[in-house]
Design an enzyme around this catalytic site. Sequence first.
Site, PDB file in Angstrom:
ATOM      1  N   LYS A 139      51.747  31.938  53.686  1.00 27.74           N
ATOM      2  CA  LYS A 139      52.488  32.437  52.528  1.00 27.74           C
ATOM      3  C   LYS A 139      53.015  31.319  51.652  1.00 27.74           C
ATOM      4  O   LYS A 139      53.101  31.472  50.433  1.00 27.74           O
ATOM      5  CB  LYS A 139      53.666  33.313  52.986  1.00 27.74           C
ATOM      6  CG  LYS A 139      53.237  34.682  53.487  1.00 27.74           C
ATOM      7  CD  LYS A 139      54.401  35.652  53.473  1.00 27.74           C
ATOM      8  CE  LYS A 139      53.925  37.036  53.886  1.00 27.74           C
ATOM      9  NZ  LYS A 139      55.025  37.988  54.039  1.00 27.74           N
ATOM     10  N   LYS A 146      41.985  39.597  55.961  1.00 39.35           N
ATOM     11  CA  LYS A 146      42.511  40.927  56.298  1.00 39.35           C
ATOM     12  C   LYS A 146      42.825  41.715  55.028  1.00 39.35           C
ATOM     13  O   LYS A 146      43.096  41.135  53.972  1.00 39.35           O
ATOM     14  CB  LYS A 146      43.725  40.822  57.227  1.00 39.35           C
ATOM     15  CG  LYS A 146      44.963  40.310  56.595  1.00 39.35           C
ATOM     16  CD  LYS A 146      46.168  40.442  57.520  1.00 39.35           C
ATOM     17  CE  LYS A 146      47.368  39.989  56.686  1.00 39.35           C
ATOM     18  NZ  LYS A 146      48.655  40.210  57.211  1.00 39.35           N
ATOM     19  N   LYS A 175      48.157  43.656  50.875  1.00 34.12           N
ATOM     20  CA  LYS A 175      48.790  44.011  49.603  1.00 34.12           C
ATOM     21  C   LYS A 175      48.729  42.860  48.613  1.00 34.12           C
ATOM     22  O   LYS A 175      48.775  43.071  47.409  1.00 34.12           O
ATOM     23  CB  LYS A 175      50.288  44.262  49.831  1.00 34.12           C
ATOM     24  CG  LYS A 175      50.613  45.512  50.539  1.00 34.12           C
ATOM     25  CD  LYS A 175      52.117  45.521  50.853  1.00 34.12           C
ATOM     26  CE  LYS A 175      52.357  46.357  52.077  1.00 34.12           C
ATOM     27  NZ  LYS A 175      53.668  46.220  52.674  1.00 34.12           N
TER      28      LYS A 175
HETATM   29  P1  AMP Z   1      52.737  44.100  55.701  1.00 34.71           P
HETATM   30  O1  AMP Z   1      51.812  44.803  54.798  1.00 34.71           O
HETATM   31  O2  AMP Z   1      52.367  42.666  55.906  1.00 34.71           O
HETATM   32  O3  AMP Z   1      54.205  44.316  55.395  1.00 34.71           O
HETATM   33  O4  AMP Z   1      52.522  44.747  57.147  1.00 34.71           O
HETATM   34  C1  AMP Z   1      53.130  45.937  57.583  1.00 34.71           C
HETATM   35  C2  AMP Z   1      52.509  46.367  58.915  1.00 34.71           C
HETATM   36  O5  AMP Z   1      51.127  46.700  58.720  1.00 34.71           O
HETATM   37  C3  AMP Z   1      52.546  45.287  59.999  1.00 34.71           C
HETATM   38  O6  AMP Z   1      52.765  45.888  61.259  1.00 34.71           O
HETATM   39  C4  AMP Z   1      51.181  44.674  59.919  1.00 34.71           C
HETATM   40  O7  AMP Z   1      50.771  44.089  61.125  1.00 34.71           O
HETATM   41  C5  AMP Z   1      50.318  45.892  59.580  1.00 34.71           C
HETATM   42  N1  AMP Z   1      49.123  45.480  58.811  1.00 34.71           N
HETATM   43  C6  AMP Z   1      49.108  44.882  57.589  1.00 34.71           C
HETATM   44  N2  AMP Z   1      47.847  44.629  57.183  1.00 34.71           N
HETATM   45  C7  AMP Z   1      47.033  45.081  58.181  1.00 34.71           C
HETATM   46  C8  AMP Z   1      45.612  45.120  58.355  1.00 34.71           C
HETATM   47  N3  AMP Z   1      44.787  44.641  57.417  1.00 34.71           N
HETATM   48  N4  AMP Z   1      45.124  45.664  59.495  1.00 34.71           N
HETATM   49  C9  AMP Z   1      45.952  46.159  60.444  1.00 34.71           C
HETATM   50  N5  AMP Z   1      47.308  46.153  60.340  1.00 34.71           N
HETATM   51  C10 AMP Z   1      47.845  45.623  59.226  1.00 34.71           C
HETATM   52  N1  TRP Z   2      56.976  40.757  59.279  1.00 34.13           N
HETATM   53  C1  TRP Z   2      56.506  42.117  59.234  1.00 34.13           C
HETATM   54  C2  TRP Z   2      55.265  42.163  58.318  1.00 34.13           C
HETATM   55  O1  TRP Z   2      55.030  41.298  57.534  1.00 34.13           O
HETATM   56  C3  TRP Z   2      57.546  43.066  58.708  1.00 34.13           C
HETATM   57  C4  TRP Z   2      58.730  43.144  59.606  1.00 34.13           C
HETATM   58  C5  TRP Z   2      59.985  42.700  59.337  1.00 34.13           C
HETATM   59  C6  TRP Z   2      58.763  43.697  60.912  1.00 34.13           C
HETATM   60  N2  TRP Z   2      60.827  42.951  60.382  1.00 34.13           N
HETATM   61  C7  TRP Z   2      60.111  43.570  61.344  1.00 34.13           C
HETATM   62  C8  TRP Z   2      57.806  44.291  61.729  1.00 34.13           C
HETATM   63  C9  TRP Z   2      60.498  43.996  62.620  1.00 34.13           C
HETATM   64  C10 TRP Z   2      58.199  44.707  63.010  1.00 34.13           C
HETATM   65  C11 TRP Z   2      59.539  44.551  63.443  1.00 34.13           C
HETATM   66  O2  TRP Z   2      54.545  43.084  58.386  1.00 34.13           O
END
Ligand code: AMP
Ligand code: TRP
Length: 345
Positions: free
Chosen positions: A122, A207, A210
Amino acid sequence: MSETPTDYTGPERILSGMQPTGGLHLGNYLGALKWWVALQNSGAECFYCVVDLHAITVAGDPARLPGRVRSAAAAYMAAGVDPSKSAIFAQSAVPAHAELAWIFQCVARLGWLERMTQFKDKAGKDAERASVGLFTYPVLQAADILVYKATHVPVGEDQKQHLELSRDIAARFNRDFGNGDAVFPLPEPVIQDHGARIMSLKDGAAKMSKSDPSDNSRINLDDDADTIARKIKKAKTDPEPLPESEAELNSRPEARNLVGIYAALTGTSVEAVLDEFAGQGFGAFKPKLADAAVEFIAPISGEYARLIADRAEIDRVLRLGAERANAAAEPVIAEAKRLVGYWRG
Ligand code: AMP
Ligand code: TRP
């Protein structure tokens, strides 16, 4: 050095969270949300948080953040999280997260954080200019989990390293401040074999995310049927027909991803999908995949559209969730403050 107490004997609790950054996509659903919904009926108390404190670790538009929190809460509900069973709330509405995060910043070691790959990804090349909050992001995540003494954390594969850090922090706190007790459980990630790592439609090595600048790389939970069909039609593939065995997909990341998505959407195994489609090309497979995706997402996007139109109802859910979350977090933060020796008048 004293033994690390890890034999936590309290109740089981589930916590997870997502960032309120833009809409959710199929990876979020198949990797995490789906399991959040399933765990609601496990008998354990569930806490599902929208992590707006994490959102401000990178620049964003403050005026849009509250709307994004509501939008994430509506997406949780549209996917099936039931606010009468699970607490749905904004992280910022429970001050104990930030309070415990400070204590944990004094427990975690600099070297532990320097190993975190998500920070490196990031922060990019100019890590010196990243906020200190982005660097300590996983410590706040540990506080999110442990302020409820959560035992299980349903997440996608990419969060594994953060969960290991949470366990290290819990163990170190227990050792340094626990007086022989396992104050905090060592939280377990709940990561499923299928769907835990959904890849981009444009690159089988990246992966689905967003933050990918191309919207064609992902299927959003609020995409309409035409958009989904178009994105799948354009998805990167190779010229070979689908193979007979799963092993033959290993060298074909895009094909493996599409087959994996189809299996996850239709609730079957990769082997079963190959039994059905072996020998056929993507010209035949993609329309089937598009149909499955549309059929799967239509009820979620319909429900999301209904929920997002009623802002007062979302705010009511978030207030109720915050009340429940505060009630659960308060005794834990009080215990942690006492153990580290904060003044009490
Ligand atoms: P984020 O979009 O990074 O906030 O992720 C939110 C949740 O979705 C987290 O538990 C991630 O591990 C899961 N996640 C995000 N992108 C993926 C992906 N491409 N495949 C599977 N899980 C994902
Ligand atoms: N870091 C996680 C992500 O990017 C989001 C997140 C923040 C999270 N606090 C958490 C996930 C606590 C599980 C438990 O997806």
